[in-house]
Design a protein around this motif. Structure first.
Motif, PDB file in Angstrom:
ATOM      1  N   SER A  12      -6.680   3.617  -3.043  1.00  0.00           N
ATOM      2  CA  SER A  12      -6.499   2.207  -2.698  1.00  0.00           C
ATOM      3  C   SER A  12      -7.564   1.336  -3.354  1.00  0.00           C
ATOM      4  N   GLU A  13      -8.808   1.771  -3.342  1.00  0.00           N
ATOM      5  CA  GLU A  13      -9.901   1.008  -3.950  1.00  0.00           C
ATOM      6  C   GLU A  13      -9.798   0.995  -5.471  1.00  0.00           C
ATOM      7  N   LEU A  14      -9.356   2.094  -6.061  1.00  0.00           N
ATOM      8  CA  LEU A  14      -9.150   2.122  -7.510  1.00  0.00           C
ATOM      9  C   LEU A  14      -8.045   1.153  -7.920  1.00  0.00           C
ATOM     10  N   GLU A  15      -6.987   1.074  -7.105  1.00  0.00           N
ATOM     11  CA  GLU A  15      -5.918   0.111  -7.383  1.00  0.00           C
ATOM     12  C   GLU A  15      -6.448  -1.312  -7.283  1.00  0.00           C
ATOM     13  N   ARG A  16      -7.335  -1.550  -6.320  1.00  0.00           N
ATOM     14  CA  ARG A  16      -7.929  -2.875  -6.163  1.00  0.00           C
ATOM     15  C   ARG A  16      -8.793  -3.222  -7.375  1.00  0.00           C
ATOM     16  N   ILE A  17      -9.593  -2.276  -7.828  1.00  0.00           N
ATOM     17  CA  ILE A  17     -10.431  -2.490  -9.014  1.00  0.00           C
ATOM     18  C   ILE A  17      -9.541  -2.763 -10.221  1.00  0.00           C
ATOM     19  N   VAL A  45       8.777  -4.932  -4.414  1.00  0.00           N
ATOM     20  CA  VAL A  45       8.259  -5.237  -3.070  1.00  0.00           C
ATOM     21  C   VAL A  45       7.879  -3.947  -2.354  1.00  0.00           C
ATOM     22  N   HIS A  46       8.775  -2.966  -2.352  1.00  0.00           N
ATOM     23  CA  HIS A  46       8.496  -1.703  -1.657  1.00  0.00           C
ATOM     24  C   HIS A  46       7.326  -0.950  -2.295  1.00  0.00           C
ATOM     25  N   SER A  47       7.210  -1.015  -3.610  1.00  0.00           N
ATOM     26  CA  SER A  47       6.110  -0.362  -4.303  1.00  0.00           C
ATOM     27  C   SER A  47       4.765  -0.955  -3.878  1.00  0.00           C
ATOM     28  N   VAL A  48       4.694  -2.272  -3.811  1.00  0.00           N
ATOM     29  CA  VAL A  48       3.443  -2.938  -3.421  1.00  0.00           C
ATOM     30  C   VAL A  48       3.108  -2.634  -1.961  1.00  0.00           C
ATOM     31  N   HIS A  50       3.913  -0.039  -0.294  1.00  0.00           N
ATOM     32  CA  HIS A  50       3.446   1.354  -0.255  1.00  0.00           C
ATOM     33  C   HIS A  50       1.984   1.453  -0.708  1.00  0.00           C
ATOM     34  N   SER A  51       1.609   0.699  -1.741  1.00  0.00           N
ATOM     35  CA  SER A  51       0.226   0.768  -2.235  1.00  0.00           C
ATOM     36  C   SER A  51      -0.765   0.158  -1.240  1.00  0.00           C
ATOM     37  N   LEU A  52      -0.272  -0.669  -0.335  1.00  0.00           N
ATOM     38  CA  LEU A  52      -1.143  -1.282   0.684  1.00  0.00           C
ATOM     39  C   LEU A  52      -1.071  -0.546   2.019  1.00  0.00           C
ATOM     40  N   LYS A  53      -0.428   0.607   2.034  1.00  0.00           N
ATOM     41  CA  LYS A  53      -0.210   1.369   3.271  1.00  0.00           C
ATOM     42  C   LYS A  53      -1.512   1.645   4.032  1.00  0.00           C
ATOM     43  N   GLN A  54      -2.553   2.030   3.293  1.00  0.00           N
ATOM     44  CA  GLN A  54      -3.839   2.355   3.932  1.00  0.00           C
ATOM     45  C   GLN A  54      -4.407   1.140   4.670  1.00  0.00           C
ATOM     46  N   GLU A  55      -4.391  -0.024   4.033  1.00  0.00           N
ATOM     47  CA  GLU A  55      -4.905  -1.239   4.677  1.00  0.00           C
ATOM     48  C   GLU A  55      -4.063  -1.614   5.888  1.00  0.00           C
ATOM     49  N   LEU A  56      -2.757  -1.449   5.774  1.00  0.00           N
ATOM     50  CA  LEU A  56      -1.861  -1.754   6.893  1.00  0.00           C
ATOM     51  C   LEU A  56      -2.161  -0.849   8.082  1.00  0.00           C
ATOM     52  N   ILE A  80       4.514  -9.392 -11.681  1.00  0.00           N
ATOM     53  CA  ILE A  80       5.125  -9.731 -10.393  1.00  0.00           C
ATOM     54  C   ILE A  80       4.571  -8.819  -9.291  1.00  0.00           C
ATOM     55  N   LYS A  81       4.293  -7.574  -9.615  1.00  0.00           N
ATOM     56  CA  LYS A  81       3.633  -6.700  -8.635  1.00  0.00           C
ATOM     57  C   LYS A  81       2.244  -7.240  -8.295  1.00  0.00           C
ATOM     58  N   GLN A  82       1.560  -7.767  -9.294  1.00  0.00           N
ATOM     59  CA  GLN A  82       0.242  -8.364  -9.068  1.00  0.00           C
ATOM     60  C   GLN A  82       0.366  -9.558  -8.119  1.00  0.00           C
ATOM     61  N   VAL A  83       1.368 -10.391  -8.332  1.00  0.00           N
ATOM     62  CA  VAL A  83       1.628 -11.533  -7.450  1.00  0.00           C
ATOM     63  C   VAL A  83       1.886 -11.053  -6.027  1.00  0.00           C
ATOM     64  N   LEU A  84       2.787 -10.082  -5.887  1.00  0.00           N
ATOM     65  CA  LEU A  84       3.131  -9.550  -4.566  1.00  0.00           C
ATOM     66  C   LEU A  84       1.903  -8.952  -3.887  1.00  0.00           C
ATOM     67  N   PHE A  85       1.111  -8.208  -4.669  1.00  0.00           N
ATOM     68  CA  PHE A  85      -0.090  -7.586  -4.114  1.00  0.00           C
ATOM     69  C   PHE A  85      -1.042  -8.641  -3.560  1.00  0.00           C
ATOM     70  N   HIS A  86      -1.312  -9.679  -4.354  1.00  0.00           N
ATOM     71  CA  HIS A  86      -2.230 -10.731  -3.903  1.00  0.00           C
ATOM     72  C   HIS A  86      -1.710 -11.406  -2.637  1.00  0.00           C
ATOM     73  N   LEU A  87      -0.440 -11.757  -2.618  1.00  0.00           N
ATOM     74  CA  LEU A  87       0.114 -12.494  -1.484  1.00  0.00           C
ATOM     75  C   LEU A  87       0.172 -11.640  -0.216  1.00  0.00           C
ATOM     76  N   ILE A  88       0.597 -10.388  -0.351  1.00  0.00           N
ATOM     77  CA  ILE A  88       0.686  -9.526   0.835  1.00  0.00           C
ATOM     78  C   ILE A  88      -0.705  -9.145   1.313  1.00  0.00           C
ATOM     79  N   GLN A  89      -1.620  -8.878   0.386  1.00  0.00           N
ATOM     80  CA  GLN A  89      -2.983  -8.547   0.787  1.00  0.00           C
ATOM     81  C   GLN A  89      -3.636  -9.737   1.511  1.00  0.00           C
TER      82      GLN A  89
END
Length: 182
Positions: A12-17, A45-48, A50-56, A80-89
């Motif tokens: 999760s942290e590597l994805e954030r970096i 949407v589902h991919s993003v 899933h990548s935020l599962k730990q934080e959730l 677009i995944k970057q956009v989704l990641f920022h907004l959902i995070q």
């Protein structure tokens, strides 16, 4: 069990970096990174999520996803995944433990896709809302102030628009409009 949990945190942290590096790369050469292809937004949407599962899981937050149909758009999937990641995070970070974030995706009458992200978090004052898309302005202690600025730029590069409506103490609604593929 502990190893799996720690590995999930490391990933999760590597994805954030990686996202932060992508943000800086996008600032350096924005047009060179756009690879427009037809992409299923539902899958992105589902991919993003899933990548935020730990934080959730850490905040005991659930995401209620309502995708009314399989929607494809002409876009750069990574951006677009970057956009989704920022907004959902952002929604996760502003929500209290045990809350729900709502993500909906539907087609508008103007042949656009409308992605809506709603949180019932801390919300923002009007003064803060006015500055949200400014470079290096952040409402977070460890924020870079690039996330929403880049989000808006990416959406506009895709001939879309973003609207944000927030009420302090009640939450935030973000609407993203993107052109659908023919």
């Amino acid at each position: 069990e502990d190893k799996e949990r720690y590995l999930a945190i490391i990933v999760s942290e590597l994805e954030r970096i990686n996202l932060i590096v992508d943000d800086f790369m996008f600032l350096a050469k924005p047009k060179e990174y756009i690879e427009i292809t037809e992409n299923c937004i539902n899958e992105l949407v589902h991919s993003v999520i899933h990548s935020l599962k730990q934080e959730l899981e850490q905040k005991n937050i659930t995401i209620q996803v309502t995708l009314t149909l399989q929607v494809s758009a002409m876009c750069d999937a990574q951006q677009i995944k970057q956009v989704l990641f920022h907004l959902i995070q952002n929604a996760i970070e502003s929500s209290e433990k045990g809350k729900t974030i709502y993500v909906t995706l539907k087609k508008t009458s103007e042949n656009q896709l409308l992605l809506t992200i709603i949180d019932k978090g801390c919300g923002l004052s009007e003064e803060r809302q006015d500055r949200l898309f400014e470079p290096y302005y952040s409402t977070k202690e460890k924020g870079t102030g690039l996330g929403l600025m880049l989000t808006k730029q990416i959406i506009e590069n895709h001939n879309g628009k973003i609207l944000l409506n927030s009420t302090a103490g009640k939450g935030t609604t973000v609407e993203v409009y993107l052109p659908l593929s023919d």
